[in-house]
Design an enzyme around this catalytic site. Sequence first.
Site, PDB file in Angstrom:
ATOM      1  N   HIS A  67       1.634   4.276  -2.996  1.00 27.77           N
ATOM      2  CA  HIS A  67       1.599   5.736  -2.864  1.00 27.77           C
ATOM      3  C   HIS A  67       2.805   6.364  -3.569  1.00 27.77           C
ATOM      4  O   HIS A  67       2.686   7.398  -4.236  1.00 27.77           O
ATOM      5  CB  HIS A  67       1.637   6.135  -1.386  1.00 27.77           C
ATOM      6  CG  HIS A  67       0.308   6.097  -0.691  1.00 27.77           C
ATOM      7  ND1 HIS A  67      -0.803   6.758  -1.168  1.00 27.77           N
ATOM      8  CD2 HIS A  67      -0.081   5.503   0.474  1.00 27.77           C
ATOM      9  CE1 HIS A  67      -1.817   6.568  -0.346  1.00 27.77           C
ATOM     10  NE2 HIS A  67      -1.411   5.805   0.651  1.00 27.77           N
ATOM     11  N   HIS A 121       0.838  -1.201   0.000  1.00 21.00           N
ATOM     12  CA  HIS A 121       0.000   0.000   0.000  1.00 21.00           C
ATOM     13  C   HIS A 121       0.876   1.255   0.000  1.00 21.00           C
ATOM     14  O   HIS A 121       0.639   2.200  -0.770  1.00 21.00           O
ATOM     15  CB  HIS A 121      -0.913  -0.024   1.230  1.00 21.00           C
ATOM     16  CG  HIS A 121      -1.733   1.207   1.418  1.00 21.00           C
ATOM     17  ND1 HIS A 121      -3.017   1.346   0.918  1.00 21.00           N
ATOM     18  CD2 HIS A 121      -1.449   2.379   2.052  1.00 21.00           C
ATOM     19  CE1 HIS A 121      -3.483   2.538   1.244  1.00 21.00           C
ATOM     20  NE2 HIS A 121      -2.554   3.179   1.937  1.00 21.00           N
ATOM     21  N   GLU A 122       1.894   1.277   0.855  1.00 22.03           N
ATOM     22  CA  GLU A 122       2.773   2.446   0.926  1.00 22.03           C
ATOM     23  C   GLU A 122       3.615   2.591  -0.338  1.00 22.03           C
ATOM     24  O   GLU A 122       3.832   3.695  -0.842  1.00 22.03           O
ATOM     25  CB  GLU A 122       3.671   2.362   2.162  1.00 22.03           C
ATOM     26  CG  GLU A 122       2.929   2.348   3.488  1.00 22.03           C
ATOM     27  CD  GLU A 122       2.018   3.560   3.674  1.00 22.03           C
ATOM     28  OE1 GLU A 122       2.313   4.628   3.109  1.00 22.03           O
ATOM     29  OE2 GLU A 122       0.999   3.429   4.377  1.00 22.03           O
ATOM     30  N   GLU A 171      -5.940   6.961  -1.266  1.00 20.89           N
ATOM     31  CA  GLU A 171      -5.947   5.786  -0.395  1.00 20.89           C
ATOM     32  C   GLU A 171      -6.555   4.577  -1.106  1.00 20.89           C
ATOM     33  O   GLU A 171      -6.022   3.466  -1.045  1.00 20.89           O
ATOM     34  CB  GLU A 171      -6.721   6.091   0.888  1.00 20.89           C
ATOM     35  CG  GLU A 171      -5.982   6.992   1.861  1.00 20.89           C
ATOM     36  CD  GLU A 171      -4.677   6.363   2.330  1.00 20.89           C
ATOM     37  OE1 GLU A 171      -4.676   5.165   2.664  1.00 20.89           O
ATOM     38  OE2 GLU A 171      -3.664   7.073   2.359  1.00 20.89           O
TER      39      GLU A 171
END
Length: 262
Positions: free
Chosen positions: A132, A128-129, A191
């Site tokens: 980003h 997930h990070e 997100e």
Amino acid sequence: MSPSSLARRLLPWLLALMLWGCASAPETGRSQLMLIDHAEEARLGARGFAQIKRELPRARDRAAQARVERIGRRIARVVELPGARWEFVLFEDPSPNAFALPGGKVGINTGILPIARTDAGLATVMAHEIAHVVARHGAEQRSQEMLAGLGAGLLSAVLGAQGVPGSDLAVQAYGVGAQLGVILPYSRAHELEADRLGLFYMARAGYDPREAIAFWQRFQAASRGRAAPPEFLSTHPVDTTRLAQLRELLPEAEAIYVWKAR
């Protein structure tokens, strides 16, 4: 110069800036406003991460740090981010959190490890990070803020030139409107986009994507009782929104995972 002529002079510059900064998000193709180039983005990320490392203590558990680095680099190998200088650091912090900065900088708090439990659970967080970073969400957010600031400056100049009473309040109202109408919704979109990309990244890296749903369910359970703002004032989607998207995407991610496992 009259207010109308001032507006006529400044508006084309704002429109040209928006057109010049039009870009597409990697992999999803979503339109982005991007006013910061890759080099500046990486420089800002490296500087910010260096400051964080000076201010926050590193984790004392060397095995846990090695685990974070191993999982992070395994995921980073399946994404495309030319010139990235990946760095994965585990910080001694009990809050269940993780963050990413442009250029390949990822921080994980020790407080999220008990919720992650397995390597696949931790891969959910790290993918997930990493998403980003790959999607340049930090630079896009900063670009949105820059454009909002230019709009506020234009409004202030026009109202000031007109001598409109209460022009400062109008500019403040514009700022609030920009924050609620543009910046926070973009953060929520970021997100969900990071969830989407992260699910596919972890599958490509050989981590079972079903664990993403299990992780967010554990995170949801661990978050019960904590005060949270309503979704329209939050940069994160509510858990039901997040879980619904993951369930919808899971069959596609599972197909990638099964293919990789062959």
